[in-house]
Design an enzyme around this catalytic site. Structure first.
Site, PDB file in Angstrom:
ATOM      1  N   SER A 133       0.881  -1.171   0.000  1.00 42.44           N
ATOM      2  CA  SER A 133       0.000   0.000   0.000  1.00 42.44           C
ATOM      3  C   SER A 133       0.912   1.213   0.000  1.00 42.44           C
ATOM      4  O   SER A 133       2.084   1.102   0.394  1.00 42.44           O
ATOM      5  CB  SER A 133      -0.827   0.005   1.281  1.00 42.44           C
ATOM      6  OG  SER A 133      -1.470   1.255   1.466  1.00 42.44           O
ATOM      7  N   TYR A 146      -2.385  -1.334  10.936  1.00 43.86           N
ATOM      8  CA  TYR A 146      -2.401  -1.621   9.489  1.00 43.86           C
ATOM      9  C   TYR A 146      -1.071  -1.194   8.871  1.00 43.86           C
ATOM     10  O   TYR A 146      -0.452  -1.950   8.117  1.00 43.86           O
ATOM     11  CB  TYR A 146      -3.582  -0.900   8.842  1.00 43.86           C
ATOM     12  CG  TYR A 146      -3.654  -1.083   7.344  1.00 43.86           C
ATOM     13  CD1 TYR A 146      -4.062  -2.293   6.785  1.00 43.86           C
ATOM     14  CD2 TYR A 146      -3.323  -0.042   6.466  1.00 43.86           C
ATOM     15  CE1 TYR A 146      -4.132  -2.456   5.404  1.00 43.86           C
ATOM     16  CE2 TYR A 146      -3.396  -0.200   5.094  1.00 43.86           C
ATOM     17  CZ  TYR A 146      -3.804  -1.403   4.551  1.00 43.86           C
ATOM     18  OH  TYR A 146      -3.871  -1.562   3.192  1.00 43.86           O
TER      19      TYR A 146
HETATM   20  N1  LIG Z   1      -8.657  -0.316  -1.306  1.00 46.67           N
HETATM   21  C1  LIG Z   1      -7.623   0.415  -0.987  1.00 46.67           C
HETATM   22  O1  LIG Z   1      -7.717   1.658  -0.875  1.00 46.67           O
HETATM   23  C2  LIG Z   1      -6.280  -0.222  -0.797  1.00 46.67           C
HETATM   24  C3  LIG Z   1      -5.145   0.617  -0.824  1.00 46.67           C
HETATM   25  C4  LIG Z   1      -3.893   0.051  -0.628  1.00 46.67           C
HETATM   26  C5  LIG Z   1      -3.760  -1.318  -0.435  1.00 46.67           C
HETATM   27  N2  LIG Z   1      -4.879  -2.110  -0.399  1.00 46.67           N
HETATM   28  C6  LIG Z   1      -4.680  -3.547  -0.178  1.00 46.67           C
HETATM   29  O2  LIG Z   1      -5.253  -4.262  -1.257  1.00 46.67           O
HETATM   30  C7  LIG Z   1      -5.557  -5.584  -0.822  1.00 46.67           C
HETATM   31  C8  LIG Z   1      -6.956  -5.948  -1.306  1.00 46.67           C
HETATM   32  O3  LIG Z   1      -7.900  -5.101  -0.686  1.00 46.67           O
HETATM   33  P1  LIG Z   1      -9.159  -4.484  -1.465  1.00 46.67           P
HETATM   34  O4  LIG Z   1      -9.009  -3.022  -1.441  1.00 46.67           O
HETATM   35  O5  LIG Z   1      -9.357  -5.177  -2.751  1.00 46.67           O
HETATM   36  O6  LIG Z   1     -10.326  -4.818  -0.422  1.00 46.67           O
HETATM   37  P2  LIG Z   1     -11.461  -5.961  -0.445  1.00 46.67           P
HETATM   38  O7  LIG Z   1     -12.306  -5.797  -1.654  1.00 46.67           O
HETATM   39  O8  LIG Z   1     -12.105  -5.902   0.875  1.00 46.67           O
HETATM   40  O9  LIG Z   1     -10.643  -7.317  -0.603  1.00 46.67           O
HETATM   41  C9  LIG Z   1      -9.981  -7.929   0.471  1.00 46.67           C
HETATM   42  C10 LIG Z   1      -9.829  -9.396   0.110  1.00 46.67           C
HETATM   43  O10 LIG Z   1      -9.022 -10.036   1.101  1.00 46.67           O
HETATM   44  C11 LIG Z   1      -9.660 -11.254   1.428  1.00 46.67           C
HETATM   45  N3  LIG Z   1      -9.248 -11.796   2.708  1.00 46.67           N
HETATM   46  C12 LIG Z   1      -9.312 -11.227   3.945  1.00 46.67           C
HETATM   47  N4  LIG Z   1      -8.860 -12.105   4.868  1.00 46.67           N
HETATM   48  C13 LIG Z   1      -8.493 -13.227   4.200  1.00 46.67           C
HETATM   49  C14 LIG Z   1      -7.953 -14.477   4.586  1.00 46.67           C
HETATM   50  N5  LIG Z   1      -7.719 -14.784   5.871  1.00 46.67           N
HETATM   51  N6  LIG Z   1      -7.682 -15.403   3.622  1.00 46.67           N
HETATM   52  C15 LIG Z   1      -7.942 -15.140   2.322  1.00 46.67           C
HETATM   53  N7  LIG Z   1      -8.478 -13.989   1.898  1.00 46.67           N
HETATM   54  C16 LIG Z   1      -8.746 -13.037   2.826  1.00 46.67           C
HETATM   55  C17 LIG Z   1     -11.144 -10.928   1.385  1.00 46.67           C
HETATM   56  O11 LIG Z   1     -11.864 -12.147   1.314  1.00 46.67           O
HETATM   57  P3  LIG Z   1     -13.367 -12.341   1.905  1.00 46.67           P
HETATM   58  O12 LIG Z   1     -14.302 -11.985   0.781  1.00 46.67           O
HETATM   59  O13 LIG Z   1     -13.414 -13.785   2.270  1.00 46.67           O
HETATM   60  O14 LIG Z   1     -13.509 -11.430   3.078  1.00 46.67           O
HETATM   61  C18 LIG Z   1     -11.181 -10.112   0.095  1.00 46.67           C
HETATM   62  O15 LIG Z   1     -11.181 -10.963  -1.026  1.00 46.67           O
HETATM   63  C19 LIG Z   1      -5.394  -5.587   0.688  1.00 46.67           C
HETATM   64  O16 LIG Z   1      -4.158  -6.209   1.007  1.00 46.67           O
HETATM   65  C20 LIG Z   1      -5.349  -4.113   1.056  1.00 46.67           C
HETATM   66  O17 LIG Z   1      -4.602  -3.885   2.218  1.00 46.67           O
HETATM   67  C21 LIG Z   1      -6.124  -1.593  -0.584  1.00 46.67           C
END
Ligand SMILES: NC(=O)c1ccc[n+]([C@@H]2O[C@H](COP(=O)([O-])OP(=O)(O)OC[C@H]3O[C@@H](n4cnc5c(N)ncnc54)[C@H](OP(=O)(O)O)[C@@H]3O)[C@@H](O)[C@H]2O)c1
Length: 269
Positions: A133, A146
């Site tokens: 991130s 985080y």
């Molecule tokens: N959105 C942002 O602004 C942003 C910015 C920087 C970095 N990120 C990073 O991007 C990554 C993806 O996040 P996103 O933004 O796409 O959010 P998201 O749509 O909420 O996706 C998160 C994913 O992680 C999965 N997950 C959580 N715990 C897990 C576990 N124990 N085993 C396997 N899967 C698990 C969730 O699965 P379930 O459906 O089962 O809950 C979901 O598929 C994360 O690492 C986050 O920190 C996001």
């Protein structure tokens, strides 16, 4: 022969968008998730294989890799994407919350790396893509835990690159800024502690302001394209930014106290 990518956390957001994008480019995609039975229509693409993988469950990581290798013969790229945000005043945290945050965002990612490295080493090639991130190189208020996980992913990945480079294994760190996904909603755990009210005014001002960045941010498709570039550009480049370069540049160029003053102004306005 088409290439194969294995992605964790493919059920929504960045993982899902990236799975679809790679499938459209002709890759075999192993879209792993905790509950594949809920994946829905998008996963019916002929290039997508659904496999259960919970990053907190080492056996499920090992099985997913074994099943993928059995089906496709080799894996070319692994994308560590699964993660969530534990936010709020640190004083309100419990050991269980901290442990789960690090188990998911850091130790789960490390387990996936350790399980795939022997395969990449033997085939003398492969790409590990770790979704960190911009929060792995700068900080916001109330995100201390985080940020702890994402700064860990940054340092881990940057160092790991040294020892894997002789085996032609590439490391890639993806540093998205705010991206509109479930991250700001169902994937966000807000800490609070009964009786601990001294932070309430601060939390009630800062968190909605920060969540607004998520609401108005671009969708995850742009991140998917950058991840595809990272997997295919053949370069030794380590870090890839998406919607984060200007803020990261400010963090690099300004004295920390100036940067933090700016953050306070924006987030506590
Ligand atoms: N959105 C942002 O602004 C942003 C910015 C920087 C970095 N990120 C990073 O991007 C990554 C993806 O996040 P996103 O933004 O796409 O959010 P998201 O749509 O909420 O996706 C998160 C994913 O992680 C999965 N997950 C959580 N715990 C897990 C576990 N124990 N085993 C396997 N899967 C698990 C969730 O699965 P379930 O459906 O089962 O809950 C979901 O598929 C994360 O690492 C986050 O920190 C996001």
């Amino acid at each position: 022969m088409p290439k194969t990518v294995l992605i964790t956390g493919s059920s929504s957001g960045i993982g899902k968008a990236t799975a679809s994008y790679f499938a459209e480019q002709g890759w075999n995609v192993v879209a792993t998730m905790r509950t594949p039975e809920n994946a829905g229509e998008w996963a019916k693409h002929s290039n997508i294989t659904l496999i259960r993988l919970d990053v907190l469950d080492l056996a499920s990581i090992q099985e997913a890799i074994r099943d993928s290798l059995r089906k496709f013969g080799k894996i070319d790229a692994v994308m560590n994407n699964a993660g969530y945000g534990l936010v709020g005043p640190f004083e309100a945290s419990t050991n269980e919350q901290i442990k789960r945050q690090f188990d998911t965002n850091v130790f789960g990612l490390m387990n996936v790396c350790r399980e795939i490295i022997p395969h990449f080493r033997e085939q003398r090639g492969g790409t590990i893509i770790n979704v960190a991130s911009m929060g792995g190189r700068l900080t916001f208020p109330l995100y201390s835990l985080y940020h702890g996980t994402k700064w860990a992913v940054e340092g881990f990945s940057e160092s790991l690159q040294f020892e894997l480079q002789p085996f032609k294994i590439r490391l890639k760190i993806i540093e998205p800024g705010a991206i509109k996904t479930d991250f700001y909603d169902r994937s966000m755990e807000v800490m609070s502690k009964p009786g601990l009210t001294v932070y309430d005014a601060y939390v009630n001002k800062a968190l909605p302001n920060m969540n607004k960045f998520g609401e108005t941010a671009p969708g995850p498709e742009k991140v998917a394209q950058v991840i595809y570039q990272a997997a295919t550009d053949g370069s030794g480049k380590l870090r890839y930014q998406v919607n984060s370069a200007p803020l990261l540049a400010l963090r690099r160029l300004l004295p920390l106290s100036w940067f933090q003053g700016l953050m306070r102004k924006i987030i506590l306005k």
